[in-house]
Design a protein around this motif. Structure first.
Motif, PDB file in Angstrom:
ATOM      1  N   ARG A  52       0.836  -1.217   0.000  1.00  0.00           N
ATOM      2  CA  ARG A  52       0.000   0.000   0.000  1.00  0.00           C
ATOM      3  C   ARG A  52       0.862   1.254   0.000  1.00  0.00           C
ATOM      4  O   ARG A  52       2.051   1.198   0.259  1.00  0.00           O
ATOM      5  CB  ARG A  52      -0.915   0.014   1.215  1.00  0.00           C
ATOM      6  CG  ARG A  52      -0.162   0.173   2.530  1.00  0.00           C
ATOM      7  CD  ARG A  52      -1.042  -0.091   3.689  1.00  0.00           C
ATOM      8  NE  ARG A  52      -1.282  -1.518   3.645  1.00  0.00           N
ATOM      9  CZ  ARG A  52      -1.633  -2.258   4.660  1.00  0.00           C
ATOM     10  NH1 ARG A  52      -1.841  -1.722   5.805  1.00  0.00           N
ATOM     11  NH2 ARG A  52      -1.801  -3.542   4.538  1.00  0.00           N
ATOM     12  N   ARG A  53       0.229   2.357  -0.219  1.00  0.00           N
ATOM     13  CA  ARG A  53       0.869   3.676  -0.153  1.00  0.00           C
ATOM     14  C   ARG A  53       0.354   4.343   1.114  1.00  0.00           C
ATOM     15  O   ARG A  53      -0.860   4.412   1.337  1.00  0.00           O
ATOM     16  CB  ARG A  53       0.493   4.457  -1.403  1.00  0.00           C
ATOM     17  CG  ARG A  53       1.331   5.639  -1.686  1.00  0.00           C
ATOM     18  CD  ARG A  53       1.058   6.107  -3.121  1.00  0.00           C
ATOM     19  NE  ARG A  53       1.255   7.524  -3.223  1.00  0.00           N
ATOM     20  CZ  ARG A  53       2.429   8.092  -3.479  1.00  0.00           C
ATOM     21  NH1 ARG A  53       3.485   7.334  -3.658  1.00  0.00           N
ATOM     22  NH2 ARG A  53       2.546   9.389  -3.550  1.00  0.00           N
ATOM     23  N   THR A  54       1.265   4.857   1.936  1.00  0.00           N
ATOM     24  CA  THR A  54       0.905   5.394   3.237  1.00  0.00           C
ATOM     25  C   THR A  54       1.631   6.706   3.499  1.00  0.00           C
ATOM     26  O   THR A  54       2.814   6.828   3.196  1.00  0.00           O
ATOM     27  CB  THR A  54       1.317   4.388   4.350  1.00  0.00           C
ATOM     28  OG1 THR A  54       0.757   3.119   4.067  1.00  0.00           O
ATOM     29  CG2 THR A  54       0.864   4.838   5.712  1.00  0.00           C
ATOM     30  N   VAL A  65       5.969  10.031   2.569  1.00  0.00           N
ATOM     31  CA  VAL A  65       5.088   9.122   1.842  1.00  0.00           C
ATOM     32  C   VAL A  65       5.836   7.825   1.607  1.00  0.00           C
ATOM     33  O   VAL A  65       6.906   7.811   1.001  1.00  0.00           O
ATOM     34  CB  VAL A  65       4.625   9.735   0.508  1.00  0.00           C
ATOM     35  CG1 VAL A  65       3.760   8.743  -0.261  1.00  0.00           C
ATOM     36  CG2 VAL A  65       3.872  11.033   0.760  1.00  0.00           C
ATOM     37  N   ASP A  67       5.752   4.169  -0.102  1.00  0.00           N
ATOM     38  CA  ASP A  67       5.112   3.381  -1.159  1.00  0.00           C
ATOM     39  C   ASP A  67       5.560   1.935  -1.021  1.00  0.00           C
ATOM     40  O   ASP A  67       6.704   1.597  -1.295  1.00  0.00           O
ATOM     41  CB  ASP A  67       5.495   3.936  -2.531  1.00  0.00           C
ATOM     42  CG  ASP A  67       4.705   3.289  -3.663  1.00  0.00           C
ATOM     43  OD1 ASP A  67       4.053   2.252  -3.429  1.00  0.00           O
ATOM     44  OD2 ASP A  67       4.733   3.841  -4.773  1.00  0.00           O
ATOM     45  N   ARG A  69       4.127  -0.678  -2.593  1.00  0.00           N
ATOM     46  CA  ARG A  69       3.526  -1.482  -3.659  1.00  0.00           C
ATOM     47  C   ARG A  69       4.537  -2.312  -4.439  1.00  0.00           C
ATOM     48  O   ARG A  69       4.158  -3.285  -5.079  1.00  0.00           O
ATOM     49  CB  ARG A  69       2.736  -0.591  -4.609  1.00  0.00           C
ATOM     50  CG  ARG A  69       1.540   0.079  -3.904  1.00  0.00           C
ATOM     51  CD  ARG A  69       0.839   1.044  -4.791  1.00  0.00           C
ATOM     52  NE  ARG A  69       1.735   2.160  -5.096  1.00  0.00           N
ATOM     53  CZ  ARG A  69       1.395   3.197  -5.824  1.00  0.00           C
ATOM     54  NH1 ARG A  69       0.190   3.275  -6.345  1.00  0.00           N
ATOM     55  NH2 ARG A  69       2.247   4.175  -6.050  1.00  0.00           N
TER      56      ARG A  69
END
Length: 108
Positions: A52-54, A65, A67, A69
């Protein structure tokens, strides 16, 4: 706490790069701010980042941020080793100094 700890090579590159950590009156504050950007309150493990991106808030107040993924990246910085457990949290090793916007510091 969660610490995104840069490698020795990343710190050396930043010392000669855009952080400009040569001895001057602002060195201590620049270093403090750069380090605080790498620390997030709470223990965040790999499985909480992967897939996920958080957006996380560092103790400096900056947003980073993450990432997760395709591996786990913060900007152009890659987590190279994860989930190093400590008494007060967890460490993730990154290959570059990160800035407060989830990007690698320019010139590093």
């Amino acid at each position: 706490f969660t610490v995104f700890a840069p490698t020795d090579q990343a710190v050396l590159a930043a010392r000669c790069g855009s952080l400009g950590l040569q001895a001057d009156a602002r060195t201590k504050e620049k270093l403090r701010q750069a380090l605080a950007t790498h620390i997030v309150a709470g223990a965040i493990h790999w499985e909480q980042l992967a897939g996920r991106r958080t957006a996380l808030t560092s103790i400096s107040g900056s947003t980073i941020v993450v990432d997760g993924r395709n591996g786990v990246r913060i900007g152009k910085s890659q987590v190279t080793y994860s989930d190093v457990l400590a008494a007060n949290g967890v460490l993730h090793i990154v290959d570059a100094i990160i800035s407060g916007q989830g990007e690698r510091v320019p010139g590093v």
